[in-house]
Design a protein around this motif. Structure first.
Motif, PDB file in Angstrom:
ATOM      1  N   ALA A  91     -89.054   4.428  26.133  1.00 29.23           N
ATOM      2  CA  ALA A  91     -90.410   4.504  26.681  1.00 29.23           C
ATOM      3  C   ALA A  91     -91.440   4.724  25.569  1.00 29.23           C
ATOM      4  O   ALA A  91     -92.541   4.149  25.597  1.00 29.23           O
ATOM      5  N   VAL A 112     -94.175   1.009  29.804  1.00 28.49           N
ATOM      6  CA  VAL A 112     -93.472   2.261  29.502  1.00 28.49           C
ATOM      7  C   VAL A 112     -92.418   2.553  30.573  1.00 28.49           C
ATOM      8  O   VAL A 112     -91.263   2.904  30.262  1.00 28.49           O
ATOM      9  N   GLY A 116     -88.313   2.589  29.923  1.00 25.08           N
ATOM     10  CA  GLY A 116     -87.549   3.810  30.134  1.00 25.08           C
ATOM     11  C   GLY A 116     -86.516   3.682  31.248  1.00 25.08           C
ATOM     12  O   GLY A 116     -85.325   3.958  31.056  1.00 25.08           O
TER      13      GLY A 116
END
Length: 207
Positions: A91, A112, A116
């Protein structure tokens, strides 16, 4: 000299004479010398056919699967920490890439979250299905098995565990804060065990 003719004989009104009491009747159905014995019907079982053996009530029960004990909390927390750091690293790299590219805030959030959660899914679902453990679990020498037969979990079970793992972490932290005697049980029926114990009890694991 003339002969006197005899009158014609009239039939007796009483009918033909009865048969002789010792004379066998031709239609009495006496057994013929070459007549075979009657055969049983096609579907009826033969009275002397061997019967299937019944299962003995004293037969020994099937051996239960040998399930290793769960790994200690230190190993489980270590695996969780390493897997979480990998997802956070992915991320963070996505965030820096979005900043350098000048993406809007919404697209940066998407990048992000995708990096992640995407790496976490690949690590804890797909890799665990293929190899039996994620990267963090490999590092602490543990494996993921089913609680019932010590086999490797399949994708639907691993996906449910990964999806509900965040709620499970919260419950686990609450249990540790309140010092509960027993840890909350895994809701998907899987167990994290030491690789050494697994190979000792289930030598054919992973073959």
């Amino acid at each position: 000299m003339y002969e006197r003719p005899f009158p014609p004989q009239q039939p007796s009104p009483q009918g033909p004479p009865p048969p002789h009491p010792y004379q066998p009747h031709p239609y009495q159905g006496a057994p013929q010398p070459y007549q075979g014995a009657p055969q049983p019907s096609q579907g009826a079982p033969h009275p002397y056919a061997p019967q299937p053996a019944a299962q003995s009530p004293y037969a020994p029960p099937a051996a239960a699967a040998r399930i290793p004990d769960e790994a200690r909390p230190l190993r489980r927390w270590g695996a969780l920490l390493l897997d979480g750091l990998l997802a956070l690293t992915a991320a963070y790299v996505a965030l820096n890439s979005a900043d350098h590219a000048g993406l809007p805030a919404l697209q940066t959030c998407y990048a992000v979250a995708g990096a992640g959660f995407g790496l976490s899914f690949l690590n804890q679902v797909l890799l665990t299905r293929i190899a039996g453990a994620s990267l963090g679990k490999f590092a602490v020498r543990t494996r993921v098995i089913r609680e019932t037969d010590a086999s490797r979990p399949r994708l639907p079970r691993l996906f449910r565990r990964w999806l509900g793992g965040y709620l499970f972490i919260v419950v686990w932290i609450i249990a540790a804060c309140f010092e509960w005697e027993d840890d909350p049980e895994d809701f998907c029926g899987v167990r994290l065990v030491r690789y050494k114990d697994l190979r000792a009890l289930v030598p054919a694991y992973g073959r």
